[in-house]
Design a protein around this motif. Structure first.
Motif: not given
Length: 59
Positions: A1-10, A41-42, A47-57
């Motif tokens: 059984x695997x655990x899903x990764x937390x959501x990432x929002x841009x 920031x998380x 545990x959702x990870x919020x990533x600023x659009x300038x750092x996407x990828x």
């Protein structure tokens, strides 16, 4: 059984809020500040990870 990764929002602002996004099943709304040097920031509740659009990828 695997655990899903937390959501990432841009996001496009450095100050954002998170409430879990599931209405009554979410969590209390918290305001988070994305550090301008790291670009992400998380949420301490979901545990959702919020990533600023300038750092996407880059994170």
């Amino acid at each position: 059984m695997t655990t899903e990764a937390p959501e990432i929002r841009i996001v496009d602002t450095y100050r954002i809020s998170c409430d879990g996004g599931e209405g009554a099943l979410g969590h209390p709304r918290v305001w988070l500040q994305i550090p301008e040097d790291s670009g992400w920031v998380e949420c301490p509740y979901c545990d959702c990870k919020m990533v600023h659009k300038e750092f996407e990828g880059k994170v």
